[in-house]
Design a protein around this motif. Structure first.
Motif, PDB file in Angstrom:
ATOM      1  N   ALA A  24      30.325  70.426  30.096  1.00 56.02           N
ATOM      2  CA  ALA A  24      30.992  71.345  28.850  1.00 56.02           C
ATOM      3  C   ALA A  24      31.753  71.753  30.044  1.00 56.02           C
ATOM      4  O   ALA A  24      32.339  72.876  30.472  1.00 56.02           O
ATOM      5  CB  ALA A  24      29.850  71.519  28.792  1.00 56.02           C
ATOM      6  N   ASP A  25      31.142  71.914  31.497  1.00 58.50           N
ATOM      7  CA  ASP A  25      31.521  72.759  32.950  1.00 58.50           C
ATOM      8  C   ASP A  25      32.575  72.257  32.998  1.00 58.50           C
ATOM      9  O   ASP A  25      33.920  72.538  33.570  1.00 58.50           O
ATOM     10  CB  ASP A  25      30.291  72.434  33.889  1.00 58.50           C
ATOM     11  CG  ASP A  25      29.279  73.025  33.903  1.00 58.50           C
ATOM     12  OD1 ASP A  25      29.330  74.469  33.472  1.00 58.50           O
ATOM     13  OD2 ASP A  25      28.755  73.153  34.413  1.00 58.50           O
ATOM     14  N   GLU A  26      33.489  70.532  32.850  1.00 58.63           N
ATOM     15  CA  GLU A  26      34.431  70.029  33.300  1.00 58.63           C
ATOM     16  C   GLU A  26      35.179  70.547  32.334  1.00 58.63           C
ATOM     17  O   GLU A  26      36.491  70.295  32.335  1.00 58.63           O
ATOM     18  CB  GLU A  26      34.526  68.388  33.311  1.00 58.63           C
ATOM     19  CG  GLU A  26      33.264  68.310  34.094  1.00 58.63           C
ATOM     20  CD  GLU A  26      34.176  68.386  36.012  1.00 58.63           C
ATOM     21  OE1 GLU A  26      35.581  68.563  36.185  1.00 58.63           O
ATOM     22  OE2 GLU A  26      32.987  68.991  36.380  1.00 58.63           O
ATOM     23  N   ALA A  27      34.613  70.201  31.125  1.00 57.22           N
ATOM     24  CA  ALA A  27      35.877  71.123  29.490  1.00 57.22           C
ATOM     25  C   ALA A  27      35.708  72.272  30.210  1.00 57.22           C
ATOM     26  O   ALA A  27      37.314  72.625  29.638  1.00 57.22           O
ATOM     27  CB  ALA A  27      35.029  71.168  28.139  1.00 57.22           C
ATOM     28  N   VAL A  28      35.484  73.343  31.118  1.00 52.03           N
ATOM     29  CA  VAL A  28      35.230  74.804  31.858  1.00 52.03           C
ATOM     30  C   VAL A  28      36.702  74.650  31.936  1.00 52.03           C
ATOM     31  O   VAL A  28      37.676  75.823  32.046  1.00 52.03           O
ATOM     32  CB  VAL A  28      34.503  75.594  31.545  1.00 52.03           C
ATOM     33  CG1 VAL A  28      35.052  76.857  32.763  1.00 52.03           C
ATOM     34  CG2 VAL A  28      33.945  75.853  30.270  1.00 52.03           C
ATOM     35  N   LYS A  29      36.749  74.009  33.256  1.00 49.07           N
ATOM     36  CA  LYS A  29      37.789  73.783  33.576  1.00 49.07           C
ATOM     37  C   LYS A  29      39.074  73.255  33.321  1.00 49.07           C
ATOM     38  O   LYS A  29      40.011  74.517  34.354  1.00 49.07           O
ATOM     39  CB  LYS A  29      37.365  72.481  34.653  1.00 49.07           C
ATOM     40  CG  LYS A  29      36.397  72.990  35.475  1.00 49.07           C
ATOM     41  CD  LYS A  29      36.099  71.609  36.699  1.00 49.07           C
ATOM     42  CE  LYS A  29      34.712  72.360  37.599  1.00 49.07           C
ATOM     43  NZ  LYS A  29      34.191  71.239  38.846  1.00 49.07           N
ATOM     44  N   ILE A  30      38.883  72.393  32.423  1.00 43.66           N
ATOM     45  CA  ILE A  30      40.413  72.150  31.857  1.00 43.66           C
ATOM     46  C   ILE A  30      41.064  73.222  31.145  1.00 43.66           C
ATOM     47  O   ILE A  30      42.199  73.452  30.895  1.00 43.66           O
ATOM     48  CB  ILE A  30      40.549  70.779  30.949  1.00 43.66           C
ATOM     49  CG1 ILE A  30      39.496  69.468  32.087  1.00 43.66           C
ATOM     50  CG2 ILE A  30      41.086  70.857  29.519  1.00 43.66           C
ATOM     51  CD1 ILE A  30      40.646  69.125  33.041  1.00 43.66           C
ATOM     52  N   LEU A  31      40.349  74.201  30.490  1.00 44.73           N
ATOM     53  CA  LEU A  31      40.098  75.524  29.390  1.00 44.73           C
ATOM     54  C   LEU A  31      40.943  76.302  30.542  1.00 44.73           C
ATOM     55  O   LEU A  31      42.303  76.859  30.060  1.00 44.73           O
ATOM     56  CB  LEU A  31      39.430  75.851  28.751  1.00 44.73           C
ATOM     57  CG  LEU A  31      38.697  75.061  27.221  1.00 44.73           C
ATOM     58  CD1 LEU A  31      37.823  75.315  26.774  1.00 44.73           C
ATOM     59  CD2 LEU A  31      40.141  74.538  26.029  1.00 44.73           C
ATOM     60  N   LYS A  32      40.600  76.676  31.161  1.00 48.33           N
ATOM     61  CA  LYS A  32      40.859  77.484  32.451  1.00 48.33           C
ATOM     62  C   LYS A  32      42.576  77.329  33.297  1.00 48.33           C
ATOM     63  O   LYS A  32      43.421  78.009  33.592  1.00 48.33           O
ATOM     64  CB  LYS A  32      40.047  77.406  33.896  1.00 48.33           C
ATOM     65  CG  LYS A  32      38.432  78.571  33.116  1.00 48.33           C
ATOM     66  CD  LYS A  32      38.247  78.665  34.590  1.00 48.33           C
ATOM     67  CE  LYS A  32      36.298  79.696  34.357  1.00 48.33           C
ATOM     68  NZ  LYS A  32      35.621  79.453  35.243  1.00 48.33           N
ATOM     69  N   SER A  33      42.647  76.329  33.201  1.00 51.34           N
ATOM     70  CA  SER A  33      43.707  75.139  33.832  1.00 51.34           C
ATOM     71  C   SER A  33      44.836  75.709  32.793  1.00 51.34           C
ATOM     72  O   SER A  33      46.030  75.872  33.609  1.00 51.34           O
ATOM     73  CB  SER A  33      43.938  73.872  34.493  1.00 51.34           C
ATOM     74  OG  SER A  33      44.090  73.257  33.147  1.00 51.34           O
ATOM     75  N   PHE A  34      44.769  76.014  31.618  1.00 50.07           N
ATOM     76  CA  PHE A  34      45.659  75.926  30.628  1.00 50.07           C
ATOM     77  C   PHE A  34      45.859  77.539  30.208  1.00 50.07           C
ATOM     78  O   PHE A  34      46.750  78.053  29.715  1.00 50.07           O
ATOM     79  CB  PHE A  34      45.555  75.436  29.547  1.00 50.07           C
ATOM     80  CG  PHE A  34      45.779  74.128  29.558  1.00 50.07           C
ATOM     81  CD1 PHE A  34      47.574  73.523  28.820  1.00 50.07           C
ATOM     82  CD2 PHE A  34      45.018  73.113  29.837  1.00 50.07           C
ATOM     83  CE1 PHE A  34      47.296  71.832  28.568  1.00 50.07           C
ATOM     84  CE2 PHE A  34      44.950  71.936  29.556  1.00 50.07           C
ATOM     85  CZ  PHE A  34      46.590  71.271  29.218  1.00 50.07           C
ATOM     86  N   GLY A  35      45.483  78.483  30.930  1.00 49.51           N
ATOM     87  CA  GLY A  35      44.827  79.952  31.122  1.00 49.51           C
ATOM     88  C   GLY A  35      44.068  80.473  29.634  1.00 49.51           C
ATOM     89  O   GLY A  35      44.255  81.245  30.247  1.00 49.51           O
ATOM     90  N   ILE A  36      43.815  79.497  29.440  1.00 46.10           N
ATOM     91  CA  ILE A  36      42.444  80.435  28.719  1.00 46.10           C
ATOM     92  C   ILE A  36      40.925  81.284  29.332  1.00 46.10           C
ATOM     93  O   ILE A  36      40.904  80.358  30.351  1.00 46.10           O
ATOM     94  CB  ILE A  36      41.370  78.841  27.896  1.00 46.10           C
ATOM     95  CG1 ILE A  36      43.158  78.246  26.698  1.00 46.10           C
ATOM     96  CG2 ILE A  36      40.380  79.402  26.708  1.00 46.10           C
ATOM     97  CD1 ILE A  36      44.031  78.758  26.592  1.00 46.10           C
ATOM     98  N   LYS A  37      40.579  82.173  28.856  1.00 51.08           N
ATOM     99  CA  LYS A  37      39.477  82.498  29.314  1.00 51.08           C
ATOM    100  C   LYS A  37      38.377  82.877  28.645  1.00 51.08           C
ATOM    101  O   LYS A  37      37.418  83.439  29.050  1.00 51.08           O
ATOM    102  CB  LYS A  37      39.984  84.337  29.465  1.00 51.08           C
ATOM    103  CG  LYS A  37      41.330  84.059  30.466  1.00 51.08           C
ATOM    104  CD  LYS A  37      41.932  85.507  31.084  1.00 51.08           C
ATOM    105  CE  LYS A  37      43.683  85.445  32.263  1.00 51.08           C
ATOM    106  NZ  LYS A  37      43.805  87.032  32.718  1.00 51.08           N
ATOM    107  N   SER A  38      38.990  82.907  27.294  1.00 55.21           N
ATOM    108  CA  SER A  38      37.530  83.170  25.936  1.00 55.21           C
ATOM    109  C   SER A  38      37.056  82.085  26.106  1.00 55.21           C
ATOM    110  O   SER A  38      38.119  81.458  24.769  1.00 55.21           O
ATOM    111  CB  SER A  38      37.700  84.631  25.511  1.00 55.21           C
ATOM    112  OG  SER A  38      36.793  84.814  24.337  1.00 55.21           O
ATOM    113  N   ALA A  39      35.945  81.167  25.913  1.00 51.94           N
ATOM    114  CA  ALA A  39      36.249  80.021  25.109  1.00 51.94           C
ATOM    115  C   ALA A  39      34.053  79.553  25.442  1.00 51.94           C
ATOM    116  O   ALA A  39      33.669  80.219  26.504  1.00 51.94           O
ATOM    117  CB  ALA A  39      36.829  78.955  25.532  1.00 51.94           C
ATOM    118  N   MET A  40      34.122  79.232  24.393  1.00 49.83           N
ATOM    119  CA  MET A  40      32.488  78.551  24.258  1.00 49.83           C
ATOM    120  C   MET A  40      32.569  77.169  24.385  1.00 49.83           C
ATOM    121  O   MET A  40      33.157  76.875  22.778  1.00 49.83           O
ATOM    122  CB  MET A  40      31.872  79.454  23.117  1.00 49.83           C
ATOM    123  CG  MET A  40      30.393  78.620  23.125  1.00 49.83           C
ATOM    124  SD  MET A  40      29.110  79.061  22.176  1.00 49.83           S
ATOM    125  CE  MET A  40      29.462  78.477  20.402  1.00 49.83           C
TER     126      MET A  40
END
Length: 294
Positions: free
Chosen positions: A148-164
């Motif tokens: 889950a933490d690694e998925a957060v890193k990926i989403l942030k790399s796309f500029g995503i700020k809000s996610a669960m």
């Protein structure tokens, strides 16, 4: 990793949401291929097969990092968390599936092949050594949180700020949904009242025998095994942990479940910025330790 994964993403458009979600799921699948002991062809199982050979085994950065984190948590919790429980976990999986209680000799034999102190690390070469033949690594206690933490890193790399990211009940929370103060999370043990907590940019993990347990001679044994006895927990009802990240939350939910309230209070001092809500039974009484709701 034996659990469903779900993403909730807030993005500027559908295209960005879809692309970032696919990338996050691809990262999760790569981790699953490497770290899941459910897969015969996984890296972690290939490494376990080389136990007791006295050779240093080069491993991927992901496996080295997750085992290194595991080792640190094991040391700080007196072994209440242990990533070498594969042999005994395998016995309990079979027992739970077939409905029998594991034989004492089987438990003793499996326990003899466990122990976090039997893993050695060589940081410069990302290599490990498994000192006992027949050891089997099992990072199920923190693997979903790590993914889950690694998925957060990926989403942030796309500029995503809000996610669960919901990794089988292990949550990695980013910024809250637009217009909200935080993500609303419902917690219930089935015995005490339902509570709604509101958090963002943290990891949250809940462990309990609600769905995975062995019922034998009128007793319910949790899928979480005590590393010292090799027996599934009998008194555990539910543990919820809120941590700076999902990896730590996932591991500590298991560790505090094993340690119980008395020992858990000692261990919590070694993990700043963590909160715990632990419910356990002692005889006919239910005891609660709650630093989340004060």
């Amino acid at each position: 990793m034996g659990s469903p994964f779900r993403l909730i993403i807030y993005a500027d458009n559908d295209s960005l949401a879809n692309i970032s979600a696919r990338a996050a799921f691809n990262r999760i699948e790569d981790l699953n291929a490497a770290l899941s002991d459910y897969r015969d062809d996984s890296e972690i199982n290939a490494v376990s097969a080389q136990s007791g050979t006295d050779k240093w085994i080069p491993v991927s950065r992901d496996l080295f990092d997750i085992l290194f984190v595991s080792d640190d948590i094991s040391k700080k919790t007196g072994g209440a968390f242990d990533a070498t429980l594969g042999p005994i976990v395998q016995e309990w999986r079979r027992a739970t599936r077939k409905g029998y209680f594991p034989d004492k000799q089987l438990i003793a034999g499996a326990l003899s092949r466990t122990g976090y102190k039997k893993i050695k690390f060589e940081a410069s070469s990302h290599s490990i050594q498994l000192k006992e033949k027949g050891m089997r690594l099992d990072i199920g206690g923190l693997g979903k949180g790590y993914a889950a933490d690694e998925a957060v890193k990926i989403l942030k790399s796309f500029g995503i700020k809000s996610a669960m990211i919901d990794a089988g009940g292990k949550l990695a929370l980013m910024d809250p949904p637009p217009g909200e103060k935080g993500w609303k999370i419902v917690i219930s043990s089935g015995r005490d009242s339902i509570e709604i907590i509101e958090y963002s940019n943290v990891g949250i993990a809940t462990s309990g025998p609600t769905y995975r347990y062995l019922e034998y001679n009128g007793k319910r044994y949790s899928h979480i095994v005590n590393p010292k006895t090799g027996i599934g927990l009998e008194h555990h009802v539910r543990t919820t942990v809120i941590s700076p990240n999902a990896t730590e939350a996932d591991a500590l939910a298991t560790a505090f479940s094993v340690s119980g309230i008395k020992e858990g209070k000692k261990y919590l001092k070694r993990f700043p910025n963590n909160k715990v809500w632990l419910v356990e039974t002692k005889g006919d009484k239910i005891k609660t330790w709650n630093t989340i709701l004060k």
